[in-house]
Enzyme design. Sequence first.
Site, PDB file in Angstrom:
ATOM      1  N   GLU A  23       2.338  -4.128  -8.045  1.00  0.00           N
ATOM      2  CA  GLU A  23       1.917  -3.366  -7.565  1.00  0.00           C
ATOM      3  C   GLU A  23      -0.206  -3.793  -6.838  1.00  0.00           C
ATOM      4  OE1 GLU A  23       4.357  -3.037  -5.311  1.00  0.00           O
ATOM      5  OE2 GLU A  23       5.787  -2.581  -6.222  1.00  0.00           O
TER       6      GLU A  23
ATOM      7  N   ASN B   1       0.563  -1.249   0.063  1.00  0.00           N
ATOM      8  CA  ASN B   1      -0.138  -0.261  -0.477  1.00  0.00           C
ATOM      9  C   ASN B   1       1.073   1.059   0.010  1.00  0.00           C
ATOM     10  OD1 ASN B   1      -2.670  -1.058  -0.441  1.00  0.00           O
ATOM     11  ND2 ASN B   1      -2.384  -1.452   2.286  1.00  0.00           N
TER      12      ASN B   1
END
Length: 390
Positions: free
Chosen positions: A369, A246
Site C-alpha cells: 500500500e 487509501n
Amino acid sequence: MSNLGPSPADLIDFDELLSEEELATRSRVRSFVDEQIRPNIAQWFEDAHFPTELVPEMGKMGLLGMHLKGYGCAGRSAVEYGLAGAELEAGDSGLRTFVSVQGSLAMSAIHKHGSEEQKQEWLPRMAAGEAIGFFGLTEPTAGSDPASMKTFARRDGNDWVLNGSKRWIGLASLASVGVVWAQTDDGIRGFVVPTDTPGFKATPIAPKMSMRASVQCDVELTDVRLPGSAMLPNVRGLKGPFSCLNEARYGILWGAMGAARDSFEDALAYAGERIQFGRPIAGFQLTQKKLVDMALEINKGFLLALHTGRMKDAGTLKIHHISVGKLNNVREAIEICREARTILGGNGITPEHPAMRHAANLESVRTYEGTDEVHTLILGQQLTGLPAYR
C-alpha cells in the site's frame, strides 16, 4: 499480553479521547483476539497457516467491510474501524491484513464503483464471511508504478477477455471472487472475477519470512472470459484502485501501532520479571530509556491515527494526511518492535514473545500500500508543489 483497559504504554490518558461506543468496539475486538488469536498465533506463524475458520466469526462480529454502509455491512465509523485494526494487528499483521484486503480493498471497490447487481451479489456474502475476496492490482513488473500494468482486457462481442499476471495478491487462492484491474482500449478498468472462471489460477507464494499467518499469491489470467456486466461501471483510470488503497492505508496506520503496543507491553512485563545483577532489569536506566522512548512513539502514533480517523469521519481527510500516518507509524512501529526485542535478550527470538514476529510482519506492511519512498514523495510534493516521481 492484553487487558481491556488502557495500555501500560498510555502516558496521556488516551482513552479519554474515545467515546463509550468506541471503547466498547475496542474491548470486543480485543477479547476476540485474546481468545481466538493469541493462543494460536505462534503455531500459525510457524506453520504458515491462515485460519480460515475465523472468517465467519469475523463476519458475525461485523469486521468485514466494517466501515461500509448497507448490504449487510456494519456501517461503523472510521475511528472504530481503526481501533479494531489496531487490536487485530496486536494479534498479528496477517489477520488485520485479511480484514483490510476483504473490506478496504475488494469490498470497497465493489461498494464504491460497482453496479447495483454486483453489490447485491457479492457484498452481503463477503460481509458475512461466506465469500473471501481479493484485490488484483500489483504485477511482477508493476508495483509502485501501477500505470505500467500489462494485464489487458479486450472486448470480444459482449464479453471481456482478460490476460496477464498479478503478484502479491492477498487471499487469492482462498477467494471466491476478486477485483482485477486491467488495461483496456478505454483506459484502466476494474473487473469482478469469480475464481471458478476458466483460465484463472492462483498460486500461494512460499516460503516467506514475513506474513506467514497470511496468504499472498501469484495470479495468472489466461483467456479469462467475463460477461460485459463484470466490469465495474462507475470508475475509469487509476483513481479507482487508488480510492481503495487509501482505505487500506488508513487502516495500516492504526494496525502498525497495535503491533508496536503489543511488543512494548510484552517487553515491559518481561523487564519487570527478569532479574539480573540482583534486580529486575526494568530498574536499570538504559532499560527505562528504551521503554520511555517506545511509549512516547506509541502515544504519538495513536494520537496521529485518531486525528486522521476523526478527519476521515468528518470528510476532511486528504491523501497526504494518510501518507503522514502510514509512513510515520509503520516506520516507528518497526523500530519499537526491534527495541522491544533487545529488552527480551535471547528469549526475544523465540515464538513465546511477539516482537520479532511483529517486526518481520511489519517489513511487509512497510512495503505494501505504498513504500516509504512513495509516501515520502507524496509528502515531498505536498511541501514543494513539485512531483519528483514523474
